[in-house]
Enzyme design. Structure first.
Site, PDB file in Angstrom:
ATOM      1  N   SER A 166     -33.818 -51.921  57.832  1.00 54.42           N
ATOM      2  CA  SER A 166     -33.393 -50.521  57.921  1.00 54.42           C
ATOM      3  C   SER A 166     -32.488 -50.130  56.754  1.00 54.42           C
ATOM      4  CB  SER A 166     -32.655 -50.282  59.248  1.00 54.42           C
ATOM      5  OG  SER A 166     -33.485 -50.579  60.342  1.00 54.42           O
ATOM      6  N   GLN A 355     -46.055 -43.781  95.017  1.00 53.73           N
ATOM      7  CA  GLN A 355     -46.112 -42.536  94.247  1.00 53.73           C
ATOM      8  C   GLN A 355     -44.862 -42.398  93.376  1.00 53.73           C
ATOM      9  OE1 GLN A 355     -46.575 -39.453  97.173  1.00 53.73           O
ATOM     10  NE2 GLN A 355     -48.556 -40.228  97.910  1.00 53.73           N
ATOM     11  N   GLY A 431     -50.646 -58.934  91.825  1.00 60.37           N
ATOM     12  CA  GLY A 431     -51.201 -60.077  91.111  1.00 60.37           C
ATOM     13  C   GLY A 431     -52.369 -59.713  90.230  1.00 60.37           C
ATOM     14  N   GLU A 454     -41.140 -49.693  62.048  1.00 59.39           N
ATOM     15  CA  GLU A 454     -40.951 -48.310  61.562  1.00 59.39           C
ATOM     16  C   GLU A 454     -39.605 -47.762  62.026  1.00 59.39           C
ATOM     17  OE1 GLU A 454     -42.829 -46.554  59.466  1.00 59.39           O
ATOM     18  OE2 GLU A 454     -44.263 -48.183  59.273  1.00 59.39           O
TER      19      GLU A 454
END
Length: 518
Positions: A166, A355, A431, A454
């Site tokens: 970086s 859900q 599983g 990136e």
């Protein structure tokens, strides 16, 4: 009368099967919804790519994990074969940069659905390489652009070094100009300065767009510049003298990509191989630039790499959607624990807990798909404006900080969301989700590096927050993302009005309140 959209190119779903019951319950046309999330031309391109791949034996998918070298060999063969499929028609090359990138993104997303390794190889070797040439090169480099576009050369971008990723300001590879021979001498001072993790470099790249610190004969450094550096003989793939190149080895995933390292030993390249849009060296060996701050302009040019981060976001959204769909479909056919002790089992999708686990990620796939496409259009619009404007680099310099902050905050959010979605989907499938056949394990391994390459996600988040802090005192938002800060004085005067004693601050110690509700 409303215009009827032709949806016949979208294949119909199977009429039977275990999912048919739930599909019948839909009260909307799923094809209409699909055309909301993706443009018609994008979808047509994807279906065309998938059909071509299905009909070609070279793209037959293996049911088992291949040895690493075999994965790389097949991916390289597939990449070379892409030109023969005419997936990208010649006329696309003449389109505007925005339309060209839209088409390429559609192709890359289609390839990513088939093979992430293949899509990343092409994105690196064509998309990012050519973006860098457009941003930093001039007319004399167009031959490389066309060669990469036509898959005549295999290219890569050599930026990251063993000790510096970086922090590009600390990159130590050097390029000394020799006025006698009109050449640049590329040199790696030690192993810590070796270029590393370069995609396509390990086995196949013949050209590397390499970043090095430019030195003039007087010994003065002019900072990072890009150079076109030949690596291997394109006919034999043998490295040129002065180039030490190799593969870094097996990875957790994406093993079709040959990530490599390279070191240069006083390796000479021609003068014209300098990407000279921001600065050049004249016949006398003197550095010249039409810009008062070439280093700052180079930063704007380097922002072309943000297209790579947007590509990662698009791929991550597709991965997120794929994981969510796998989990939803499985939960619709997997039955467990009926409401009555001796009654029939019911699909686990009926349970609120299930859900709660997977539907938010399904919703995230929809929202992030739209937002990522919107970000892509904003980014490409800014790049196109900068190229058409006579003061293009100055304009891009003004836009670059905000675009970088926007992308630097979006990439971590999207890639981390996809990462979490894959894991939750794997667990939600029990599983069976651990079987290779579920594809969730492959999705997890292939997606994982998106959180670090990136730009490491944590570092990107800090870069975005640094920009935001600077906006507090002086708002500079040409893209308009933080215009609301111009109203910060009024916003700061607003107070929280408690409407219920239940939520009174008197009921909480400050620390406890923060821990519970933030």
């Amino acid at each position: 009368m409303a215009q009827t959209v032709n949806k016949s190119f979208i294949p119909d779903l199977p009429k039977g099967g275990p999912l048919a019951e739930y599909r019948k319950r839909a009260n909307f046309d799923w094809k209409d919804l699909k055309l909301i999330f993706e443009e018609e031309q994008t979808l047509k391109t994807k279906y065309r790519v998938w059909k071509l791949l299905e009909e070609d034996p070279l793209f037959t998918r293996s049911n088992t994990n291949l040895p690493t070298n075999e994965s790389k060999r097949i991916a390289a063969m597939q990449m070379n074969h892409m030109a023969n499929l005419n997936i990208v028609p010649d006329e696309v090359y003449n389109e505007s940069i925005t339309q060209r990138h839209k088409y390429l993104c559609a192709v890359n997303e289609a390839l990513h659905a088939y093979s992430p390794s293949l899509s990343v190889k092409i994105a690196l070797g064509v998309g990012l390489f050519n973006n860098a040439l457009i941003a930093m090169g001039t007319e004399r480099h167009q031959k490389y652009y066309k060669a990469a576009w036509n898959r005549e050369i295999v290219t890569c971008l050599a930026i990251t070094e063993v000790s510096h990723g970086s922090n590009t300001k600390r990159i130590r590879t050097t390029a000394n100009y020799d006025p006698k021979t009109k050449e640049y001498i590329i040199h790696t001072p030690d192993f810590e300065a070796a270029k590393a993790w370069v995609g396509n470099l390990g086995k196949t790249a013949t050209i590397a767009l390499t970043f090095a610190n430019l030195y003039t004969p007087d010994g003065e450094s002019h900072g990072l510049h890009g150079f076109i550096v030949p690596i291997r003989d394109p006919k034999t793939l043998i490295a040129y003298p002065g180039v030490l190149v190799g593969d870094i080895g097996e990875k957790i995933g994406l093993n079709g990509i040959d990530n490599g390292f390279v070191m240069f030993n006083n390796y000479r390249i021609p003068h014209e191989n300098l990407l000279n849009r921001t600065g050049d060296i004249n016949e006398e060996g003197v550095y010249e630039s039409v810009f008062s701050e070439p280093g700052k302009v180079l930063g704007a040019a380097l922002e072309s790499f943000s297209a790579g981060r947007i590509g990662i976001m698009q791929e991550s959204v597709n991965t997120l959607a794929k994981a969510a769909v796998i989990a939803v479909r499985y939960s619709a056919v997997r039955k467990q624990f009926g409401p009555e002790r001796d009654g029939e089992d019911i699909p686990i999708i009926e349970y609120q807990l299930h859900q709660w686990r997977i539907f938010p990620y399904l919703a995230a796939a929809c929202v992030l798909r739209v937002s990522t496409f919107s970000l892509f259009e904003s980014y490409m619009s800014a790049i196109e404006r900068s190229q058409k404007d006579s003061n293009g680099f100055e304009l891009l310099t003004q836009l670059v900080s905000e675009l970088h902050a926007l992308i630097s905050s979006s990439k971590p959010h999207i890639t981390w969301t996809a990462r979490d979605a894959i894991q939750e989907a794997r667990e939600a499938c029990g599983g069976h989700g651990y079987l290779k056949a579920s594809r969730l394990g492959d999705l997890r391994n292939d997606h994982d590096p998106s959180c670090t390459y990136e730009g490491d996600n944590n570092v990107l988040g800090q870069q975005a927050s640094n920009w935001l802090v600077r906006q507090w005192e002086n708002v500079e938002s040409p893209v308009g993302t933080v215009d609301f800060l111009n109203r910060k004085d009024q916003m700061m005067k607003r107070t929280f009005n408690c409407v219920s004693k239940r939520w009174s601050f008197d009921h909480f110690e400050c620390e406890s309140f923060c821990l519970l509700y933030f």
